[in-house]
Scaffold this motif. Sequence first.
Motif, PDB file in Angstrom:
ATOM      1  N   ASN A  79       1.624   4.543  -1.333  1.00 12.02           N
ATOM      2  CA  ASN A  79       1.744   4.171   0.083  1.00 12.02           C
ATOM      3  C   ASN A  79       1.515   2.689   0.372  1.00 12.02           C
ATOM      4  O   ASN A  79       0.958   2.334   1.421  1.00 12.02           O
ATOM      5  N   TYR A  80       1.916   1.812  -0.530  1.00 15.78           N
ATOM      6  CA  TYR A  80       2.000   0.395  -0.184  1.00 15.78           C
ATOM      7  C   TYR A  80       3.187   0.205   0.754  1.00 15.78           C
ATOM      8  O   TYR A  80       4.098   1.045   0.794  1.00 15.78           O
ATOM      9  N   SER A  88       2.370  -8.025  -0.890  1.00 15.45           N
ATOM     10  CA  SER A  88       1.152  -7.276  -1.202  1.00 15.45           C
ATOM     11  C   SER A  88       0.216  -8.107  -2.066  1.00 15.45           C
ATOM     12  O   SER A  88       0.632  -9.060  -2.744  1.00 15.45           O
ATOM     13  N   ASN A  89      -1.054  -7.735  -2.047  1.00 16.85           N
ATOM     14  CA  ASN A  89      -2.070  -8.422  -2.855  1.00 16.85           C
ATOM     15  C   ASN A  89      -1.847  -8.080  -4.331  1.00 16.85           C
ATOM     16  O   ASN A  89      -2.045  -6.941  -4.751  1.00 16.85           O
ATOM     17  N   VAL A  93      -2.810  -4.470  -6.253  1.00 19.66           N
ATOM     18  CA  VAL A  93      -1.798  -3.505  -6.708  1.00 19.66           C
ATOM     19  C   VAL A  93      -1.881  -3.323  -8.224  1.00 19.66           C
ATOM     20  O   VAL A  93      -1.840  -2.190  -8.732  1.00 19.66           O
ATOM     21  N   VAL A  94      -2.006  -4.417  -8.957  1.00 23.46           N
ATOM     22  CA  VAL A  94      -2.129  -4.310 -10.408  1.00 23.46           C
ATOM     23  C   VAL A  94      -3.355  -3.481 -10.775  1.00 23.46           C
ATOM     24  O   VAL A  94      -3.312  -2.651 -11.688  1.00 23.46           O
ATOM     25  N   PHE A 130       4.297  -6.004 -11.111  1.00 24.61           N
ATOM     26  CA  PHE A 130       2.982  -5.366 -11.082  1.00 24.61           C
ATOM     27  C   PHE A 130       2.747  -4.541 -12.364  1.00 24.61           C
ATOM     28  O   PHE A 130       1.670  -4.588 -12.953  1.00 24.61           O
ATOM     29  N   SER A 131       3.751  -3.777 -12.747  1.00 22.68           N
ATOM     30  CA  SER A 131       3.611  -2.888 -13.907  1.00 22.68           C
ATOM     31  C   SER A 131       3.448  -3.667 -15.196  1.00 22.68           C
ATOM     32  O   SER A 131       2.681  -3.272 -16.080  1.00 22.68           O
TER      33      SER A 131
END
Length: 248
Positions: A79-80, A88-89, A93-94, A130-131
């Motif tokens: 739910n970002y 996003s931060n 998130v990471v 992020f991933s």
Amino acid sequence: MLKLLCITAHPDDEAGAFGGTLMLYGERGVETSVVCLTAGTAAKNRGTARTSEELAKLRTAEFDASCDLLGVKYREVLNYPDGQLDHSNFFEVVGELVARIRRIRPQVVLTFGTDGGLTGHPDHAMAGAFSTQAFQWAGRPDRYPEQLAHGLAPHRSQKLYYCAADFVLPDRMPIAPVTVTARVEVGHDRFEKKNLAFRLHSTQAPLFDRLRKNLGKMPTHEMFHLSATSKPRDAKFEIDLFEGVVDE
């Protein structure tokens, strides 16, 4: 047990981009998981939803139904904000993804490349960014040490793959695509089943014909780019994403 984690941006990505591969490895006894960063509430196609909250519920339910058809054991929507992952931060998130990697403990991680995949979608690109960092940091005890104090342990996944293709879509923004280093033969039956899984995302019905047309260019296989490995190795072409993987 062998485990595969797929990290996506929107409900329906799991089917359209990765569905055949998720099914194939699930049938081979690999435990498959999908983590989706958004509930897809920025979508133009909204079904019967009158509000973003209603759309989030609809799309999450569609995501669950699709994962059931694809044989995905664990699934989660974080739910970002949809359409705003680039705002996003990054560290936050990471960290969320590091926690999932440390809990699920997959040997193989799938996601989008930083090109944004075939569509060049910025959210897809950010999911890849992020991933990629989460893949690198999940095995380091100096990253998010507070998670270790709450019972998680560092985990080094062995291979990171980006979704890839050997063609581009001329009606989309230009991308610099990642190279294809692996082709996974999923077969005609799984191709049809992944299309059925995508069609379970009924709020996105206007996209069904377009997706079918695009995927028709690779009707029995899915393509990937091997981005990183836990041990140094020479480049080589693959037909099995778990080639060389050790069951730890």
